[in-house]
Design a protein around this motif. Structure first.
Motif, PDB file in Angstrom:
ATOM      1  N   LEU A 183       0.777  -1.332  -0.173  1.00  0.00           N
ATOM      2  CA  LEU A 183       0.018   0.091  -0.111  1.00  0.00           C
ATOM      3  C   LEU A 183       1.022   1.280  -0.163  1.00  0.00           C
ATOM      4  O   LEU A 183       1.927   1.290   0.700  1.00  0.00           O
ATOM      5  CB  LEU A 183      -0.949   0.086   1.184  1.00  0.00           C
ATOM      6  CG  LEU A 183      -1.913  -1.095   1.272  1.00  0.00           C
ATOM      7  CD1 LEU A 183      -2.840  -0.931   2.707  1.00  0.00           C
ATOM      8  CD2 LEU A 183      -2.858  -1.009   0.328  1.00  0.00           C
ATOM      9  N   ILE A 184       0.509   2.333  -1.063  1.00  0.00           N
ATOM     10  CA  ILE A 184       1.366   3.498  -0.930  1.00  0.00           C
ATOM     11  C   ILE A 184       0.224   4.634  -0.235  1.00  0.00           C
ATOM     12  O   ILE A 184       0.815   5.726  -0.149  1.00  0.00           O
ATOM     13  CB  ILE A 184       1.777   4.215  -2.305  1.00  0.00           C
ATOM     14  CG1 ILE A 184       0.807   3.850  -3.205  1.00  0.00           C
ATOM     15  CG2 ILE A 184       2.682   2.847  -2.633  1.00  0.00           C
ATOM     16  CD1 ILE A 184       1.071   4.393  -4.471  1.00  0.00           C
ATOM     17  N   TYR A 185      -0.992   4.286   0.134  1.00  0.00           N
ATOM     18  CA  TYR A 185      -1.804   5.455   0.373  1.00  0.00           C
ATOM     19  C   TYR A 185      -2.890   4.791   1.027  1.00  0.00           C
ATOM     20  O   TYR A 185      -3.555   3.810   0.525  1.00  0.00           O
ATOM     21  CB  TYR A 185      -2.241   6.372  -0.703  1.00  0.00           C
ATOM     22  CG  TYR A 185      -3.318   7.449  -0.163  1.00  0.00           C
ATOM     23  CD1 TYR A 185      -2.753   8.516   0.231  1.00  0.00           C
ATOM     24  CD2 TYR A 185      -4.369   7.332  -0.626  1.00  0.00           C
ATOM     25  CE1 TYR A 185      -3.505   9.552   0.484  1.00  0.00           C
ATOM     26  CE2 TYR A 185      -5.429   8.000  -0.368  1.00  0.00           C
ATOM     27  CZ  TYR A 185      -4.998   9.362   0.175  1.00  0.00           C
ATOM     28  OH  TYR A 185      -5.891  10.411   0.546  1.00  0.00           O
ATOM     29  N   ALA A 186      -3.286   5.345   2.193  1.00  0.00           N
ATOM     30  CA  ALA A 186      -4.630   4.910   2.922  1.00  0.00           C
ATOM     31  C   ALA A 186      -5.155   6.323   3.243  1.00  0.00           C
ATOM     32  O   ALA A 186      -4.594   7.241   4.022  1.00  0.00           O
ATOM     33  CB  ALA A 186      -4.538   4.089   4.023  1.00  0.00           C
ATOM     34  N   ASP A 187      -6.565   6.409   3.198  1.00  0.00           N
ATOM     35  CA  ASP A 187      -7.534   7.462   3.651  1.00  0.00           C
ATOM     36  C   ASP A 187      -8.939   6.932   4.193  1.00  0.00           C
ATOM     37  O   ASP A 187      -9.458   6.226   3.866  1.00  0.00           O
ATOM     38  CB  ASP A 187      -7.800   8.425   2.501  1.00  0.00           C
ATOM     39  CG  ASP A 187      -8.463   9.812   2.979  1.00  0.00           C
ATOM     40  OD1 ASP A 187      -8.070  10.375   3.769  1.00  0.00           O
ATOM     41  OD2 ASP A 187      -9.457   9.866   2.368  1.00  0.00           O
ATOM     42  N   LEU A 188      -9.113   7.840   5.506  1.00  0.00           N
ATOM     43  CA  LEU A 188     -10.420   7.560   6.112  1.00  0.00           C
ATOM     44  C   LEU A 188     -11.176   8.701   5.940  1.00  0.00           C
ATOM     45  O   LEU A 188     -10.989   9.986   5.846  1.00  0.00           O
ATOM     46  CB  LEU A 188     -10.013   7.474   7.510  1.00  0.00           C
ATOM     47  CG  LEU A 188      -9.145   6.391   7.969  1.00  0.00           C
ATOM     48  CD1 LEU A 188      -8.699   6.412   9.467  1.00  0.00           C
ATOM     49  CD2 LEU A 188      -9.829   4.832   7.784  1.00  0.00           C
ATOM     50  N   SER A 189     -12.681   8.425   5.855  1.00  0.00           N
ATOM     51  CA  SER A 189     -13.556   9.378   5.448  1.00  0.00           C
ATOM     52  C   SER A 189     -13.766  10.200   7.089  1.00  0.00           C
ATOM     53  O   SER A 189     -14.059  11.406   7.031  1.00  0.00           O
ATOM     54  CB  SER A 189     -14.934   8.975   5.208  1.00  0.00           C
ATOM     55  OG  SER A 189     -15.452   8.188   6.168  1.00  0.00           O
TER      56      SER A 189
END
Length: 92
Positions: free
Chosen positions: A43-49
């Motif tokens: 994984l290179i990016y993770a985002d939470l709402s």
């Protein structure tokens, strides 16, 4: 035998119809346990709402794994997005 084949055909038709529908992936997240999602590549990016509700991190020892846990009980839906190094984007 004829009834068996008819039932088998009905099950196959149901599975084809279910897979043709665009049903979003759903993760069940709790404040009592940590959920892990494993991806094919790093994984290179993770985002939470909503980072006030849920915590997520990419595991240091295995970059293709993300750990998710709710900070406290919640009832509103939220989303998590993750981008793999191969370019695939996933949203739950």
């Amino acid at each position: 035998m004829k009834r068996f084949l008819s039932t088998l055909a009905a099950i196959a038709a149901f599975l084809v119809q279910a897979s043709a529908q665009n049903i979003p992936d759903t993760l069940r997240i709790s404040d009592l346990y940590t959920s892990h999602v494993i991806f094919n590549t790093d994984l290179i990016y993770a985002d939470l709402s909503n980072s006030q509700t849920t915590a997520a991190k990419i595991i240091e020892q295995s970059k293709n794994m993300m750990a998710l846990k709710a900070r406290s009980p919640f009832s509103q839906p939220m989303s998590v997005s993750a981008l793999e190094s191969n370019g695939h984007m996933h949203t739950f």
